[in-house]
Scaffold this active site. Structure first.
Site, mmCIF file in Angstrom:
data_model
loop_
_atom_site.group_PDB
_atom_site.id
_atom_site.type_symbol
_atom_site.label_atom_id
_atom_site.label_comp_id
_atom_site.label_asym_id
_atom_site.label_seq_id
_atom_site.Cartn_x
_atom_site.Cartn_y
_atom_site.Cartn_z
ATOM 1 N N TYR A 50 -0.216 12.051 20.635
ATOM 2 C CA TYR A 50 -0.847 13.068 19.797
ATOM 3 C C TYR A 50 -1.567 14.099 20.649
ATOM 4 O O TYR A 50 -2.180 13.773 21.664
ATOM 5 C CB TYR A 50 -1.811 12.390 18.810
ATOM 6 C CG TYR A 50 -1.048 11.501 17.863
ATOM 7 C CD1 TYR A 50 -0.355 12.043 16.792
ATOM 8 C CD2 TYR A 50 -0.965 10.134 18.077
ATOM 9 C CE1 TYR A 50 0.392 11.237 15.943
ATOM 10 C CE2 TYR A 50 -0.228 9.323 17.234
ATOM 11 C CZ TYR A 50 0.448 9.881 16.167
ATOM 12 O OH TYR A 50 1.188 9.090 15.339
ATOM 13 N N TYR A 93 -4.173 14.345 3.994
ATOM 14 C CA TYR A 93 -3.010 13.896 4.747
ATOM 15 C C TYR A 93 -3.475 12.799 5.698
ATOM 16 O O TYR A 93 -4.367 13.021 6.514
ATOM 17 C CB TYR A 93 -2.405 15.060 5.536
ATOM 18 C CG TYR A 93 -1.287 14.636 6.469
ATOM 19 C CD1 TYR A 93 -0.173 13.953 5.983
ATOM 20 C CD2 TYR A 93 -1.333 14.922 7.814
ATOM 21 C CE1 TYR A 93 0.849 13.561 6.820
ATOM 22 C CE2 TYR A 93 -0.318 14.545 8.672
ATOM 23 C CZ TYR A 93 0.780 13.867 8.168
ATOM 24 O OH TYR A 93 1.796 13.476 9.000
ATOM 25 N N HIS A 131 3.365 10.354 6.279
ATOM 26 C CA HIS A 131 4.747 10.168 6.726
ATOM 27 C C HIS A 131 4.873 8.777 7.344
ATOM 28 O O HIS A 131 3.979 8.345 8.064
ATOM 29 C CB HIS A 131 5.120 11.203 7.795
ATOM 30 C CG HIS A 131 5.118 12.608 7.298
ATOM 31 N ND1 HIS A 131 3.990 13.400 7.351
ATOM 32 C CD2 HIS A 131 6.088 13.358 6.738
ATOM 33 C CE1 HIS A 131 4.287 14.592 6.842
ATOM 34 N NE2 HIS A 131 5.545 14.589 6.461
ATOM 35 N N ALA A 139 5.078 -1.084 6.844
ATOM 36 C CA ALA A 139 4.156 -0.012 6.450
ATOM 37 C C ALA A 139 4.493 0.498 5.051
ATOM 38 O O ALA A 139 3.592 0.726 4.237
ATOM 39 C CB ALA A 139 4.196 1.128 7.464
ATOM 40 N N ILE A 140 5.772 0.655 4.752
ATOM 41 C CA ILE A 140 6.176 1.140 3.429
ATOM 42 C C ILE A 140 5.703 0.164 2.353
ATOM 43 O O ILE A 140 5.122 0.567 1.337
ATOM 44 C CB ILE A 140 7.707 1.374 3.376
ATOM 45 C CG1 ILE A 140 8.075 2.553 4.305
ATOM 46 C CG2 ILE A 140 8.174 1.638 1.942
ATOM 47 C CD1 ILE A 140 9.556 2.641 4.637
ATOM 48 N N LYS A 145 1.941 -1.144 -2.099
ATOM 49 C CA LYS A 145 0.985 -2.068 -2.706
ATOM 50 C C LYS A 145 -0.230 -1.321 -3.262
ATOM 51 O O LYS A 145 -0.887 -1.786 -4.179
ATOM 52 C CB LYS A 145 0.545 -3.057 -1.609
ATOM 53 C CG LYS A 145 0.032 -4.377 -2.053
ATOM 54 C CD LYS A 145 -0.100 -5.340 -0.870
ATOM 55 C CE LYS A 145 -1.185 -4.900 0.103
ATOM 56 N NZ LYS A 145 -1.446 -5.864 1.172
ATOM 57 N N TYR A 157 12.695 14.349 11.486
ATOM 58 C CA TYR A 157 11.273 14.700 11.508
ATOM 59 C C TYR A 157 10.658 14.430 12.885
ATOM 60 O O TYR A 157 9.914 15.242 13.407
ATOM 61 C CB TYR A 157 10.536 13.905 10.428
ATOM 62 C CG TYR A 157 9.040 14.155 10.384
ATOM 63 C CD1 TYR A 157 8.525 15.313 9.801
ATOM 64 C CD2 TYR A 157 8.138 13.231 10.912
ATOM 65 C CE1 TYR A 157 7.160 15.541 9.749
ATOM 66 C CE2 TYR A 157 6.768 13.454 10.858
ATOM 67 C CZ TYR A 157 6.289 14.611 10.274
ATOM 68 O OH TYR A 157 4.939 14.843 10.234
#
Length: 180
Positions: A50, A93, A131, A139-140, A145, A157
């Site tokens: 980052y 975000y 994202h 993670a999804i 949940k 992306y």
């Protein structure tokens, strides 16, 4: 910028590797003085590097970005950015949310996410999004949940990781989150 790749299912070992004492978890605000801890966590957690703007945005979001501690050891974080949408509405975000693997399953990711939900409810912020790499099933599942839904898939992306595709997960806050 990637987000959300770090926290999800993972180890269910509740001992945290420590001795017999009761471990304490806590959250702390992100500031210039402790941003290095977030940089170290991100290096350990995410396959993405980052830039300075990411860290400036995380600090600028004030209470929305937090570090998570387990027995005074920094083991997780959520970094958010506040964004203005068309029409002037603000949304959150989630740039990153992650907990180091040995400390997953202790409720720290949930604590970090619930903190952001509470702030959104108090400030009437109706939308949170992030994202997640398309192959990050843990993670999804973690985000689903909490009521996030896949609202879009963006191909190509990510620049330097495989697969390069991500899902956009969105949660609309209609009312204050219910405590479980």
């Amino acid at each position: 910028m990637g987000a959300g790749e770090g926290e999800a299912a993972g180890s269910k070992d509740k001992s945290g590797g420590g001795g017999g004492g009761v471990a304490r978890t806590s959250l702390d605000g992100l500031r210039d003085k402790n941003v290095m801890q977030l940089k170290k966590l991100n290096t350990a957690l995410f396959p993405v590097r980052y830039n300075d703007k990411y860290y400036q945005d995380a600090i600028a979001s004030k209470d929305f970005s937090k570090l998570a501690y387990y027995s005074d050891i920094c083991v997780g974080a959520i970094a958010c950015r506040l964004e203005k949408k068309e029409g002037g509405a603000v949304c959150v975000y989630i740039m990153t949310l992650g907990v180091l693997a040995p400390y997953r399953g202790l409720g720290l990711g949930t604590k970090l996410l619930n903190h952001v939900f509470d702030l959104c409810a108090k400030q009437n912020i109706p939308e949170i999004y992030l994202h997640v790499q398309t192959n990050n099933d843990d993670a999804i599942a973690f985000y689903k949940k909490f009521g996030f839904e896949i609202t879009e898939t963006i191909y190509q992306y990510y620049k330097n990781i495989t697969p390069p595709d991500c899902h956009v997960l969105t949660k609309f806050i209609g009312q204050a989150p219910t405590k479980k």
